[in-house]
Motif scaffolding. Structure first.
Motif, PDB file in Angstrom:
ATOM      1  N   TRP A 183      35.413  49.188  43.529  1.00  0.00           N
ATOM      2  CA  TRP A 183      36.036  49.304  42.211  1.00  0.00           C
ATOM      3  C   TRP A 183      34.983  49.666  41.163  1.00  0.00           C
ATOM      4  N   THR A 184      33.888  48.932  41.161  1.00  0.00           N
ATOM      5  CA  THR A 184      32.820  49.178  40.187  1.00  0.00           C
ATOM      6  C   THR A 184      32.243  50.584  40.343  1.00  0.00           C
ATOM      7  N   MET A 185      32.000  50.986  41.584  1.00  0.00           N
ATOM      8  CA  MET A 185      31.414  52.309  41.823  1.00  0.00           C
ATOM      9  C   MET A 185      32.350  53.407  41.350  1.00  0.00           C
ATOM     10  N   MET A 231      39.678  55.221  35.167  1.00  0.00           N
ATOM     11  CA  MET A 231      39.855  53.893  34.592  1.00  0.00           C
ATOM     12  C   MET A 231      40.203  52.950  35.744  1.00  0.00           C
ATOM     13  N   ASP A 232      40.228  51.662  35.477  1.00  0.00           N
ATOM     14  CA  ASP A 232      40.529  50.667  36.508  1.00  0.00           C
ATOM     15  C   ASP A 232      41.834  50.953  37.241  1.00  0.00           C
ATOM     16  N   ASN A 233      42.846  51.403  36.495  1.00  0.00           N
ATOM     17  CA  ASN A 233      44.164  51.602  37.102  1.00  0.00           C
ATOM     18  C   ASN A 233      44.541  53.071  37.283  1.00  0.00           C
ATOM     19  N   SER A 234      43.558  53.951  37.238  1.00  0.00           N
ATOM     20  CA  SER A 234      43.798  55.361  37.560  1.00  0.00           C
ATOM     21  C   SER A 234      44.066  55.483  39.061  1.00  0.00           C
ATOM     22  N   ILE A 293      25.205  50.675  47.568  1.00  0.00           N
ATOM     23  CA  ILE A 293      24.924  49.447  48.308  1.00  0.00           C
ATOM     24  C   ILE A 293      25.628  48.309  47.594  1.00  0.00           C
ATOM     25  N   MET A 294      26.485  47.619  48.344  1.00  0.00           N
ATOM     26  CA  MET A 294      27.280  46.528  47.782  1.00  0.00           C
ATOM     27  C   MET A 294      26.859  45.208  48.422  1.00  0.00           C
ATOM     28  N   PRO A 295      26.145  44.363  47.662  1.00  0.00           N
ATOM     29  CA  PRO A 295      25.813  43.038  48.207  1.00  0.00           C
ATOM     30  C   PRO A 295      27.095  42.284  48.586  1.00  0.00           C
ATOM     31  N   MET A 296      26.959  41.304  49.450  1.00  0.00           N
ATOM     32  CA  MET A 296      28.132  40.625  50.001  1.00  0.00           C
ATOM     33  C   MET A 296      29.083  40.087  48.940  1.00  0.00           C
ATOM     34  N   ASN A 297      28.557  39.646  47.777  1.00  0.00           N
ATOM     35  CA  ASN A 297      29.452  39.095  46.758  1.00  0.00           C
ATOM     36  C   ASN A 297      30.261  40.171  46.036  1.00  0.00           C
ATOM     37  N   THR A 298      29.967  41.445  46.285  1.00  0.00           N
ATOM     38  CA  THR A 298      30.800  42.523  45.748  1.00  0.00           C
ATOM     39  C   THR A 298      31.564  43.215  46.872  1.00  0.00           C
ATOM     40  N   ALA A 299      31.350  42.728  48.091  1.00  0.00           N
ATOM     41  CA  ALA A 299      32.035  43.304  49.257  1.00  0.00           C
ATOM     42  C   ALA A 299      33.086  42.301  49.735  1.00  0.00           C
ATOM     43  N   TYR A 300      32.957  41.806  50.953  1.00  0.00           N
ATOM     44  CA  TYR A 300      33.965  40.901  51.519  1.00  0.00           C
ATOM     45  C   TYR A 300      33.522  39.454  51.577  1.00  0.00           C
ATOM     46  N   ASP A 326      42.362  48.052  43.038  1.00  0.00           N
ATOM     47  CA  ASP A 326      42.990  47.559  44.268  1.00  0.00           C
ATOM     48  C   ASP A 326      42.006  47.425  45.430  1.00  0.00           C
ATOM     49  N   ASN A 327      40.722  47.547  45.161  1.00  0.00           N
ATOM     50  CA  ASN A 327      39.684  47.521  46.190  1.00  0.00           C
ATOM     51  C   ASN A 327      38.724  46.366  45.963  1.00  0.00           C
TER      52      ASN A 327
END
Length: 189
Positions: free
Chosen positions: A136-138, A91-94, A151-158, A130-131
């Motif tokens: 987080w999504t992955m 879960m999100d907070n596991s 693969i994380m496009p920039m809007n899901t990365a930094y 916390d990431n």
């Protein structure tokens, strides 16, 4: 009465000084043109989206988080997911244990929890939320035991304003979810 007149004067001087400093900073010729970098990252994503496996099916699965439908990540699974389908999904907070390697699209490694020591791989223990959004999504789409290239496009990365990662960067993560240390952390009462 003196304080009333001094405060605006001091603020006016401070404002003028900051505007002068800002205009001086804008004259710096050390700005970097990210045009080629952005194009390289966008091309990498396009090629991954078009890639197919031996059966002609997309090699990467597009995953869109329910809570943010404007973004997505791409996942290429490296294990038989039918064998992990009955395992827990965080879960999100596991609190999870994961090993990973992160690289730019040009194969330059940025960070890794893998090691070459006799002690084996280092576990990264974290909560998905916390990431960065892509990590987080992955994590919240993996079963314990799954191994994936994400693969994380920039809007899901930094994004565009990072001090540790080059702006406009698509990131490639190689991840394996080793376990869930604490399935869910309850909120404080």
């Amino acid at each position: 009465m003196k304080k009333i007149f001094k405060t605006p004067a001091i603020l006016g001087v401070a404002l003028m000084a900051s505007l002068s400093l800002t205009s001086c900073l804008g004259d710096d010729d050390n700005s970097y043109d990210y045009t080629e970098w952005i194009e390289m990252n966008e091309t990498y994503i396009s090629k991954a989206e078009a890639e197919t496996d031996e059966d002609g099916k997309p090699a990467y699965e597009k995953i869109v988080p329910k809570w943010c439908p404007e973004v997505y990540i791409l996942a290429k699974w490296h294990n038989d997911r039918s064998l992990t389908a009955s395992n827990l999904v965080p879960m999100d907070n596991s609190t999870v244990d994961v090993i990973y390697e992160c690289e730019y699209v040009n194969d330059v490694v940025l960070d890794t929890s893998y090691s070459n020591t006799t002690w084996g791989d280092s576990i990264y223990r974290c909560r998905p939320l916390d990431n960065i959004v892509g990590f987080w999504t992955m994590l919240t789409n993996m079963h314990v035991g799954d191994s994936v290239t994400c693969i994380m496009p920039m809007n899901t990365a930094y994004g565009v304003t990072s001090t540790s990662v080059m702006p406009y960067s698509t990131l490639v993560y190689h991840m394996k979810l080793k376990g869930i240390h604490a399935y869910e952390v309850s909120g404080s009462k």
